[in-house]
Design a protein around this motif. Sequence first.
Motif, PDB file in Angstrom:
ATOM      1  N   ALA A 115      17.244  10.270 141.614  1.00 47.51           N
ATOM      2  CA  ALA A 115      17.874   9.525 140.524  1.00 47.51           C
ATOM      3  C   ALA A 115      17.228   8.151 140.336  1.00 47.51           C
ATOM      4  O   ALA A 115      17.203   7.635 139.226  1.00 47.51           O
ATOM      5  N   GLN A 116      16.690   7.591 141.406  1.00 52.38           N
ATOM      6  CA  GLN A 116      16.140   6.248 141.321  1.00 52.38           C
ATOM      7  C   GLN A 116      14.664   6.227 140.931  1.00 52.38           C
ATOM      8  O   GLN A 116      14.181   5.220 140.458  1.00 52.38           O
ATOM      9  N   ARG A 117      13.970   7.313 141.109  1.00 50.47           N
ATOM     10  CA  ARG A 117      12.550   7.310 140.770  1.00 50.47           C
ATOM     11  C   ARG A 117      12.363   7.561 139.282  1.00 50.47           C
ATOM     12  O   ARG A 117      13.213   8.130 138.612  1.00 50.47           O
ATOM     13  N   ALA A 118      11.228   7.113 138.785  1.00 45.54           N
ATOM     14  CA  ALA A 118      10.916   7.304 137.364  1.00 45.54           C
ATOM     15  C   ALA A 118      10.752   8.790 137.064  1.00 45.54           C
ATOM     16  O   ALA A 118      10.351   9.572 137.930  1.00 45.54           O
ATOM     17  N   THR A 119      11.049   9.164 135.848  1.00 44.43           N
ATOM     18  CA  THR A 119      10.809  10.537 135.403  1.00 44.43           C
ATOM     19  C   THR A 119       9.312  10.804 135.496  1.00 44.43           C
ATOM     20  O   THR A 119       8.497  10.044 134.973  1.00 44.43           O
ATOM     21  N   ARG A 120       8.953  11.889 136.174  1.00 46.05           N
ATOM     22  CA  ARG A 120       7.542  12.247 136.368  1.00 46.05           C
ATOM     23  C   ARG A 120       7.133  13.275 135.329  1.00 46.05           C
ATOM     24  O   ARG A 120       7.751  14.329 135.230  1.00 46.05           O
ATOM     25  N   CYS A 121       6.073  12.958 134.589  1.00 47.91           N
ATOM     26  CA  CYS A 121       5.610  13.818 133.504  1.00 47.91           C
ATOM     27  C   CYS A 121       4.149  14.206 133.723  1.00 47.91           C
ATOM     28  O   CYS A 121       3.326  13.345 134.007  1.00 47.91           O
ATOM     29  N   LEU A 122       3.860  15.486 133.570  1.00 51.40           N
ATOM     30  CA  LEU A 122       2.484  15.952 133.543  1.00 51.40           C
ATOM     31  C   LEU A 122       2.148  16.272 132.091  1.00 51.40           C
ATOM     32  O   LEU A 122       2.818  17.100 131.463  1.00 51.40           O
ATOM     33  N   VAL A 123       1.160  15.585 131.548  1.00 59.11           N
ATOM     34  CA  VAL A 123       0.660  15.875 130.206  1.00 59.11           C
ATOM     35  C   VAL A 123      -0.595  16.716 130.412  1.00 59.11           C
ATOM     36  O   VAL A 123      -1.550  16.260 131.046  1.00 59.11           O
ATOM     37  N   ALA A 124      -0.568  17.944 129.898  1.00 60.45           N
ATOM     38  CA  ALA A 124      -1.608  18.908 130.229  1.00 60.45           C
ATOM     39  C   ALA A 124      -2.292  19.473 128.998  1.00 60.45           C
ATOM     40  O   ALA A 124      -1.654  19.731 127.977  1.00 60.45           O
ATOM     41  N   LYS A 125      -3.588  19.668 129.131  1.00 67.33           N
ATOM     42  CA  LYS A 125      -4.393  20.345 128.111  1.00 67.33           C
ATOM     43  C   LYS A 125      -4.804  21.690 128.695  1.00 67.33           C
ATOM     44  O   LYS A 125      -5.504  21.753 129.695  1.00 67.33           O
ATOM     45  N   ARG A 155       0.442   7.654 126.848  1.00 70.49           N
ATOM     46  CA  ARG A 155       0.647   6.209 126.763  1.00 70.49           C
ATOM     47  C   ARG A 155       2.090   5.888 126.384  1.00 70.49           C
ATOM     48  O   ARG A 155       2.716   5.005 126.952  1.00 70.49           O
ATOM     49  N   ALA A 156       2.634   6.628 125.425  1.00 70.58           N
ATOM     50  CA  ALA A 156       4.024   6.399 125.003  1.00 70.58           C
ATOM     51  C   ALA A 156       4.993   6.668 126.147  1.00 70.58           C
ATOM     52  O   ALA A 156       5.951   5.912 126.346  1.00 70.58           O
ATOM     53  N   PHE A 157       4.742   7.721 126.912  1.00 70.47           N
ATOM     54  CA  PHE A 157       5.605   8.023 128.058  1.00 70.47           C
ATOM     55  C   PHE A 157       5.506   6.913 129.108  1.00 70.47           C
ATOM     56  O   PHE A 157       6.516   6.501 129.681  1.00 70.47           O
ATOM     57  N   ARG A 158       4.306   6.409 129.358  1.00 69.63           N
ATOM     58  CA  ARG A 158       4.144   5.297 130.302  1.00 69.63           C
ATOM     59  C   ARG A 158       4.898   4.068 129.813  1.00 69.63           C
ATOM     60  O   ARG A 158       5.598   3.405 130.575  1.00 69.63           O
ATOM     61  N   ASP A 159       4.734   3.770 128.521  1.00 68.54           N
ATOM     62  CA  ASP A 159       5.415   2.613 127.937  1.00 68.54           C
ATOM     63  C   ASP A 159       6.932   2.752 128.020  1.00 68.54           C
ATOM     64  O   ASP A 159       7.643   1.752 128.073  1.00 68.54           O
ATOM     65  N   ALA A 160       7.425   3.995 128.035  1.00 71.65           N
ATOM     66  CA  ALA A 160       8.868   4.255 128.124  1.00 71.65           C
ATOM     67  C   ALA A 160       9.371   4.189 129.565  1.00 71.65           C
ATOM     68  O   ALA A 160      10.564   4.354 129.814  1.00 71.65           O
ATOM     69  N   GLY A 161       8.448   3.964 130.508  1.00 71.96           N
ATOM     70  CA  GLY A 161       8.845   3.851 131.910  1.00 71.96           C
ATOM     71  C   GLY A 161       8.706   5.130 132.714  1.00 71.96           C
ATOM     72  O   GLY A 161       9.093   5.186 133.875  1.00 71.96           O
ATOM     73  N   PHE A 162       8.140   6.167 132.115  1.00 70.79           N
ATOM     74  CA  PHE A 162       7.928   7.415 132.836  1.00 70.79           C
ATOM     75  C   PHE A 162       6.649   7.314 133.661  1.00 70.79           C
ATOM     76  O   PHE A 162       5.716   6.603 133.292  1.00 70.79           O
ATOM     77  N   GLU A 163       6.605   8.046 134.754  1.00 66.93           N
ATOM     78  CA  GLU A 163       5.378   8.164 135.541  1.00 66.93           C
ATOM     79  C   GLU A 163       4.585   9.323 134.942  1.00 66.93           C
ATOM     80  O   GLU A 163       5.132  10.414 134.766  1.00 66.93           O
ATOM     81  N   VAL A 164       3.320   9.096 134.602  1.00 70.16           N
ATOM     82  CA  VAL A 164       2.543  10.096 133.874  1.00 70.16           C
ATOM     83  C   VAL A 164       1.298  10.496 134.650  1.00 70.16           C
ATOM     84  O   VAL A 164       0.555   9.649 135.144  1.00 70.16           O
ATOM     85  N   ILE A 165       1.073  11.793 134.709  1.00 72.31           N
ATOM     86  CA  ILE A 165      -0.148  12.372 135.251  1.00 72.31           C
ATOM     87  C   ILE A 165      -0.803  13.106 134.087  1.00 72.31           C
ATOM     88  O   ILE A 165      -0.135  13.841 133.362  1.00 72.31           O
ATOM     89  N   TYR A 166      -2.102  12.910 133.879  1.00 69.07           N
ATOM     90  CA  TYR A 166      -2.817  13.604 132.813  1.00 69.07           C
ATOM     91  C   TYR A 166      -3.770  14.610 133.440  1.00 69.07           C
ATOM     92  O   TYR A 166      -4.531  14.262 134.349  1.00 69.07           O
ATOM     93  N   SER A 167      -3.746  15.842 132.963  1.00 72.06           N
ATOM     94  CA  SER A 167      -4.523  16.923 133.578  1.00 72.06           C
ATOM     95  C   SER A 167      -6.015  16.847 133.293  1.00 72.06           C
ATOM     96  O   SER A 167      -6.806  17.400 134.050  1.00 72.06           O
ATOM     97  N   GLY A 168      -6.390  16.198 132.196  1.00 72.25           N
ATOM     98  CA  GLY A 168      -7.775  16.295 131.752  1.00 72.25           C
ATOM     99  C   GLY A 168      -7.922  17.536 130.880  1.00 72.25           C
ATOM    100  O   GLY A 168      -6.988  18.319 130.718  1.00 72.25           O
ATOM    101  N   LEU A 169      -9.099  17.697 130.316  1.00 74.66           N
ATOM    102  CA  LEU A 169      -9.355  18.797 129.380  1.00 74.66           C
ATOM    103  C   LEU A 169      -9.658  20.117 130.080  1.00 74.66           C
ATOM    104  O   LEU A 169     -10.036  20.140 131.248  1.00 74.66           O
ATOM    105  N   HIS A 170      -9.497  21.195 129.329  1.00 76.65           N
ATOM    106  CA  HIS A 170      -9.963  22.540 129.693  1.00 76.65           C
ATOM    107  C   HIS A 170      -9.366  23.064 130.995  1.00 76.65           C
ATOM    108  O   HIS A 170     -10.076  23.610 131.835  1.00 76.65           O
ATOM    109  N   ARG A 171      -8.072  22.926 131.165  1.00 81.34           N
ATOM    110  CA  ARG A 171      -7.424  23.410 132.378  1.00 81.34           C
ATOM    111  C   ARG A 171      -6.922  24.838 132.204  1.00 81.34           C
ATOM    112  O   ARG A 171      -6.377  25.197 131.170  1.00 81.34           O
ATOM    113  N   ALA A 172      -7.096  25.610 133.239  1.00 75.44           N
ATOM    114  CA  ALA A 172      -6.550  26.974 133.268  1.00 75.44           C
ATOM    115  C   ALA A 172      -5.051  26.881 133.519  1.00 75.44           C
ATOM    116  O   ALA A 172      -4.579  25.919 134.146  1.00 75.44           O
ATOM    117  N   PRO A 173      -4.285  27.875 133.060  1.00 79.35           N
ATOM    118  CA  PRO A 173      -2.845  27.852 133.329  1.00 79.35           C
ATOM    119  C   PRO A 173      -2.519  27.660 134.813  1.00 79.35           C
ATOM    120  O   PRO A 173      -1.613  26.902 135.160  1.00 79.35           O
TER     121      PRO A 173
END
Length: 138
Positions: A6-16, A31-49
Amino acid sequence: MSTDHAQRATRCLVAKVGLDGHDRGAHVIARAFRDAGFEVIYSGLHRAPEEIVQAAVQEDVDVLGISILSGAHNTLIPKVIEGLQSYDAFEDTLILVGGIIPEEDKPQLEEAGVDAIFGPGTSIEATVEFVREHAGSE
């Protein structure tokens, strides 16, 4: 104590996923998720499922945002969802899809387990508010 989550930021994976090489929208939402206070991980391009599933499980994300413009959404997104289910991570993960998804394909994706689909023109505020209202609400 059970307050850690409950105390940690919402963790989001943004994936391509797949061969889609267009990532401007993914960067904007990250960027918008980071600005909203979420923790964001970006997968990078061309990721397999499978790579996206591994990242979501290893990073213990609350939200998986899949950006897809390639037209392969009916194949790739269900594979990601099946992978999350195999790791018992599906129920705890809010699954969002962003991109150009034809109206006739939306019911199939929602039936597969997508919580929301955001197309071109969706406001950043609406997307952030959806995450705030639905992430970790179980």
